[in-house]
Design a protein around this motif. Sequence first.
Motif, PDB file in Angstrom:
ATOM      1  N   GLY A 244      44.308  36.363  46.969  1.00 23.11           N
ATOM      2  CA  GLY A 244      44.024  37.600  47.216  1.00 23.11           C
ATOM      3  C   GLY A 244      43.107  38.180  48.334  1.00 23.11           C
ATOM      4  O   GLY A 244      43.316  39.156  49.144  1.00 23.11           O
ATOM      5  N   LEU A 245      41.949  37.596  48.600  1.00 18.16           N
ATOM      6  CA  LEU A 245      41.133  37.879  49.769  1.00 18.16           C
ATOM      7  C   LEU A 245      41.790  37.622  50.964  1.00 18.16           C
ATOM      8  O   LEU A 245      41.486  38.289  51.909  1.00 18.16           O
ATOM      9  CB  LEU A 245      39.894  37.101  49.493  1.00 18.16           C
ATOM     10  CG  LEU A 245      39.715  35.637  49.899  1.00 18.16           C
ATOM     11  CD1 LEU A 245      39.434  35.599  51.598  1.00 18.16           C
ATOM     12  CD2 LEU A 245      38.415  35.180  49.469  1.00 18.16           C
TER      13      LEU A 245
ATOM     14  N   ASN B  88      43.956  40.718  51.545  1.00 16.20           N
ATOM     15  CA  ASN B  88      43.171  41.709  52.009  1.00 16.20           C
ATOM     16  C   ASN B  88      42.535  41.620  53.338  1.00 16.20           C
ATOM     17  O   ASN B  88      42.395  42.513  54.201  1.00 16.20           O
ATOM     18  CB  ASN B  88      41.907  41.858  51.074  1.00 16.20           C
ATOM     19  CG  ASN B  88      42.663  42.787  49.623  1.00 16.20           C
ATOM     20  OD1 ASN B  88      43.533  43.216  49.838  1.00 16.20           O
ATOM     21  ND2 ASN B  88      41.848  42.353  48.584  1.00 16.20           N
TER      22      ASN B  88
ATOM     23  N   HIS C 167      37.493  43.603  46.535  1.00 14.93           N
ATOM     24  CA  HIS C 167      38.556  42.937  47.260  1.00 14.93           C
ATOM     25  C   HIS C 167      38.451  41.617  47.851  1.00 14.93           C
ATOM     26  O   HIS C 167      39.386  40.979  48.268  1.00 14.93           O
ATOM     27  CB  HIS C 167      38.687  43.866  48.838  1.00 14.93           C
ATOM     28  CG  HIS C 167      38.999  45.327  48.567  1.00 14.93           C
ATOM     29  ND1 HIS C 167      40.104  45.785  48.117  1.00 14.93           N
ATOM     30  CD2 HIS C 167      38.419  46.486  48.759  1.00 14.93           C
ATOM     31  CE1 HIS C 167      40.066  47.076  47.980  1.00 14.93           C
ATOM     32  NE2 HIS C 167      39.093  47.394  48.301  1.00 14.93           N
TER      33      HIS C 167
ATOM     34  N   GLU D 295      42.205  49.831  45.858  1.00 18.47           N
ATOM     35  CA  GLU D 295      42.953  49.186  44.659  1.00 18.47           C
ATOM     36  C   GLU D 295      43.828  50.433  43.779  1.00 18.47           C
ATOM     37  O   GLU D 295      42.929  51.423  43.458  1.00 18.47           O
ATOM     38  CB  GLU D 295      42.173  48.631  43.610  1.00 18.47           C
ATOM     39  CG  GLU D 295      41.428  47.492  44.294  1.00 18.47           C
ATOM     40  CD  GLU D 295      40.042  47.180  43.468  1.00 18.47           C
ATOM     41  OE1 GLU D 295      39.041  47.666  43.945  1.00 18.47           O
ATOM     42  OE2 GLU D 295      40.240  46.493  42.454  1.00 18.47           O
TER      43      GLU D 295
ATOM     44  N   ASP E 132      45.765  47.822  47.526  1.00 18.75           N
ATOM     45  CA  ASP E 132      45.390  46.433  47.109  1.00 18.75           C
ATOM     46  C   ASP E 132      46.154  46.461  45.745  1.00 18.75           C
ATOM     47  O   ASP E 132      45.448  46.879  44.613  1.00 18.75           O
ATOM     48  CB  ASP E 132      43.922  46.306  47.140  1.00 18.75           C
ATOM     49  CG  ASP E 132      43.504  44.903  46.401  1.00 18.75           C
ATOM     50  OD1 ASP E 132      44.314  44.464  46.004  1.00 18.75           O
ATOM     51  OD2 ASP E 132      42.465  44.566  46.585  1.00 18.75           O
TER      52      ASP E 132
ATOM     53  N   GLN F  41      45.572  42.673  41.769  1.00 20.04           N
ATOM     54  CA  GLN F  41      45.396  42.617  40.305  1.00 20.04           C
ATOM     55  C   GLN F  41      46.460  43.402  39.455  1.00 20.04           C
ATOM     56  O   GLN F  41      46.912  43.091  38.542  1.00 20.04           O
ATOM     57  CB  GLN F  41      44.102  42.891  40.042  1.00 20.04           C
ATOM     58  CG  GLN F  41      43.698  42.812  38.437  1.00 20.04           C
ATOM     59  CD  GLN F  41      42.277  42.523  37.942  1.00 20.04           C
ATOM     60  OE1 GLN F  41      42.024  42.895  36.761  1.00 20.04           O
ATOM     61  NE2 GLN F  41      41.577  42.261  39.006  1.00 20.04           N
TER      62      GLN F  41
ATOM     63  N   LYS G 275      47.526  36.843  42.831  1.00 18.36           N
ATOM     64  CA  LYS G 275      47.481  36.677  41.433  1.00 18.36           C
ATOM     65  C   LYS G 275      49.004  36.504  40.806  1.00 18.36           C
ATOM     66  O   LYS G 275      49.250  35.108  40.842  1.00 18.36           O
ATOM     67  CB  LYS G 275      46.653  37.896  40.810  1.00 18.36           C
ATOM     68  CG  LYS G 275      45.354  37.890  41.136  1.00 18.36           C
ATOM     69  CD  LYS G 275      44.629  38.739  40.019  1.00 18.36           C
ATOM     70  CE  LYS G 275      42.878  38.745  40.424  1.00 18.36           C
ATOM     71  NZ  LYS G 275      42.287  37.815  39.916  1.00 18.36           N
TER      72      LYS G 275
END
Length: 397
Positions: free
Chosen positions: A99-100, A103, A132, A185, A218, A221, A247
């Motif tokens: 995820g990072l 981002n 994030h 998000e 974002d 999640q 994720k």
Amino acid sequence: MTASMPHVMNTYGRLPFALSHGQGCRVWDTDGKAYLDGLGGIAVNTVGHNHPRLVPALQEQIAKLIHCSNYYENPLQEQLATLLCELSGLSSAFFCSTGLEANEGAIKIARKYGHDKGIERPEIIVYEKAFHGRSIATLSATGNTKVQQGFGPLVEGFVRVPLNDIAAVREVAASNPNVVAVFLETIQGEGGINPSRWDYLRELRQLCDTQDWLLMLDEVQCGLGRTGKWFAHQWAGIVPDVMPLAKGLGSGVPVGAIVVGDKAKDVFGPGNHGTTFGGNPLAMRAGIETLQIMIDDGLLENAATVGGALRAALQSELGGLAGFKEIRGQGLMLGIELDRPCGVLLGRAAEAGLLLSVTADSVIRLVPPLIITMAEAQEIVAILVPLVKAFLAESAP
Ligand SMILES: Cc1ncc(COP(=O)(O)O)c(C=O)c1O
């Protein structure tokens, strides 16, 4: 367990047991104790554990080709990118592993989008309570001083606003000509399950259009079916310009993606971005199989139906109790906010045979696999409600 792992860096507060295997929505520890999985590895195990279709597909792929470099064409990348674009209405994807990373790539796209327009010091609007990731740029975009503490100097180029306050964004628009993107998000996860209002998202979409900014959502999640739609922003009827994912995309195999629309698809050219593992054949196969299983098994509908029933049952059991504040979220992304820190419930729930997490100190988070059944949701309620009631009765705020 923590004390017996002297060579693993001490970055997590761990519970004193180790998981050994799983089946469906259940996992077992190395002592043979069973747990209902209300956490799904933090919104990762989309199709649960030991899925009868995912496991053989991955085994077959491992025997064929696990990894090859991005020097070569990769038909599996093309296949997963096409699926993601069809499901989102976007037009192009870049693959990474976490995820990072997704981002971080989105932040780079926003900056280059600005530079391409002649903005030398581009700035990105970010949010209070946002999360994030843990790289220097993504933790700078994160709205949590605990995450940032000790890692300064932070990356510049972020302007922070409160969530769901369109006037605050308009104020920045009026005073700051360097803004190039809004980054949030769709439903904040680590910040305590805080949804963007759908009308707020629609207003943001309009503002980004008139200002020629990128709308970057974002969905690491909240995306990939968890809310009952493929992507949470689809509840608002909008389409973003940039959407980082990770994720749940690989059901546990690390897969991340930056999915972008026409406004952002040509910002990166050869040499602008890359990563060794991103898009490798094993990761792509995991993503493709996950999405196909979700389609064939109706997992979006399941997330909406079971999530709705779970929320209603928790509300009817906990609503009105002194110390209970509210339940937030959508589908199978639920947060139960209490009026006091409740981290102790993590261990107590595990002892009682339920995995969950507590986020933002006082919010019990449930993000189970999307295959969870109605009976398993009832089991969550049966385990969790007495624990919450006992906790509220014993602890003063
Ligand atoms: C919304 C959001 N974005 C980014 C991340 C970072 O993802 P990763 O831990 O894969 O780097 C997380 C992780 O919790 C997240 O919830």
